[in-house]
Each structure stands twice: as C-alpha cells, then as structure tokens.
Design an enzyme around this catalytic site. Structure first.
Site, PDB file in Angstrom:
ATOM      1  N   ARG A 160      33.395  42.384  46.307  1.00 32.40           N
ATOM      2  CA  ARG A 160      32.918  43.599  46.218  1.00 32.40           C
ATOM      3  C   ARG A 160      31.799  44.226  47.223  1.00 32.40           C
ATOM      4  NH1 ARG A 160      31.400  42.801  40.095  1.00 32.40           N
ATOM      5  NH2 ARG A 160      30.336  41.064  41.114  1.00 32.40           N
ATOM      6  N   LYS A 201      25.062  31.869  31.959  1.00 31.47           N
ATOM      7  CA  LYS A 201      25.079  33.149  31.264  1.00 31.47           C
ATOM      8  C   LYS A 201      25.199  33.231  29.642  1.00 31.47           C
ATOM      9  CE  LYS A 201      27.709  35.259  35.033  1.00 31.47           C
ATOM     10  NZ  LYS A 201      28.973  35.645  35.496  1.00 31.47           N
ATOM     11  N   HIS A 243      39.055  43.120  37.657  1.00 35.99           N
ATOM     12  CA  HIS A 243      39.587  41.773  37.671  1.00 35.99           C
ATOM     13  C   HIS A 243      41.345  41.763  37.821  1.00 35.99           C
ATOM     14  CE1 HIS A 243      35.677  40.499  35.422  1.00 35.99           C
ATOM     15  NE2 HIS A 243      35.806  39.956  36.674  1.00 35.99           N
ATOM     16  N   SER A 271      31.534  43.262  34.951  1.00 33.29           N
ATOM     17  CA  SER A 271      31.463  42.829  33.553  1.00 33.29           C
ATOM     18  C   SER A 271      30.049  43.224  33.009  1.00 33.29           C
ATOM     19  CB  SER A 271      31.799  41.581  33.314  1.00 33.29           C
ATOM     20  OG  SER A 271      33.101  41.054  33.659  1.00 33.29           O
TER      21      SER A 271
END
Ligand code: PNS
Length: 160
Positions: free
Chosen positions: A89, A40, A16, A126
């Site tokens: 990514r 989440k 990040h 994460s």
C-alpha cells in the site's frame, strides 16, 4: 506455478480480496495462508478467520485457504510453493516487506512478489476496520458481507 498469500486477515477486507484475486490471475494456484502474528491481539480466532477468508474467496476457483503455523518458508516448502505474494500500500509496507523478503530468501530461496494495492483500496487496513467497528461505525463498504455480518453479531453479543 503455485503462490502463497500469507496474512492475519483479521478481518479480510476488500483490499485483501483484490490482491488475492489478482494473484490468482497471475499464478496457477494461490494458497491463502491464515496465520497468527504473536504481536497482535485478534478480533476473530483462527477458525473464524479461515471461514471468513474462505467465504470471501469462494468465487475464485484456483484459491485454497490453509492455516499457517510455524515459519512461512517451511509452510511454502510443504505446500510446494516457491513464491509469496504480498500487497503493497504505502512506503511503510515496503520497508517491512523488504525485510521479510530478504530473510525468507536467505532461509530457503523463497521469492516474494509485491503487488501494488489497487487505488480503490490502497490505504485500507484491518486495523482501521477493527477500530471503526469497535467504536460502532459502519464497515460494510470495506469488507465482504459475511465479515460485516460477523462484526455486527460480535457487537450485539457484547452489548446484549
Ligand atoms: O501481515 P500480517 O497479517 O501481520 O502477517 C501475519 C503472518 C502470520 C502472515 C506473519 O506474521 C508470518 O508470516 N508469520 C510466520 C512466521 C514467519 O515466517 N515470519 C517471517 C520470518 S521472521
């Protein structure tokens, strides 16, 4: 031009920080928007995530950290930002980000810039950090020092 980097940052990783720093080199100002994804379960609450993102980006002068509530497009309008920057990514990121970019552009003409994650942190997440940390692994290579410290404290408090 002002850009917004939105995310959950639970916790912020070197990946990040890399994307935020590179966005800060491209735009006059970057607002890091710390949000909540209702799907989440968070390790760190919003205040903790804001504190950790602020500490991790303190060395980048044109970065501000703000809590994101409501729709991202409304937040960007309120902050005077016409662009969102997201790190990319792998292909699955692209599928999701393309959907988000399309709906956000349809809503308010908000533009999205997708920055390829650097090769070094290209597959870091994460989610992986939380998994390794919850099973007692060492995450210090992947996160800023204060994040590693807070993860350690959470573990000590839980076990102690
Ligand atoms: O990638 P992340 O970490 O799950 O992102 C979380 C967050 C809060 C940045 C994201 O869920 C978000 O932008 N939420 C705001 C609501 C919104 O505008 N959603 C997009 C339109 S459906």
């Amino acid at each position: 031009m002002r850009a917004v980097c939105p995310g959950s940052f639970d916790p912020i990783t070197h990946g990040h920080v890399d994307v935020i720093g590179r966005a800060a080199a491209l735009f006059d100002e970057v607002i890091v928007a710390v949000g909540r994804n209702s799907a989440k379960n968070y390790l760190f609450d919003t205040d903790e995530r804001v504190e950790l993102v602020s500490a991790a980006t303190a060395g980048i002068p044109n970065v501000r950290v703000v809590v994101l509530t409501g729709l991202l497009v409304d937040f960007c309008r309120d902050q005077g930002a016409a662009v969102v920057v997201k790190g990319l990514r792998f292909a699955s990121d692209f599928d999701f980000e393309l959907q988000m970019a399309h709906i956000n552009h349809s809503l308010t003409d908000l533009e999205t810039v997708l920055l390829p994650a650097s090769a070094r942190w290209g597959t870091l997440s994460s989610t992986m950090i939380r998994e390794v940390a919850s099973l007692g692994g060492d995450v210090t290579a992947f996160v800023p020092p204060l994040v590693a410290e807070r993860i350690h404290e959470k573990r000590v408090n839980r076990n102690g």
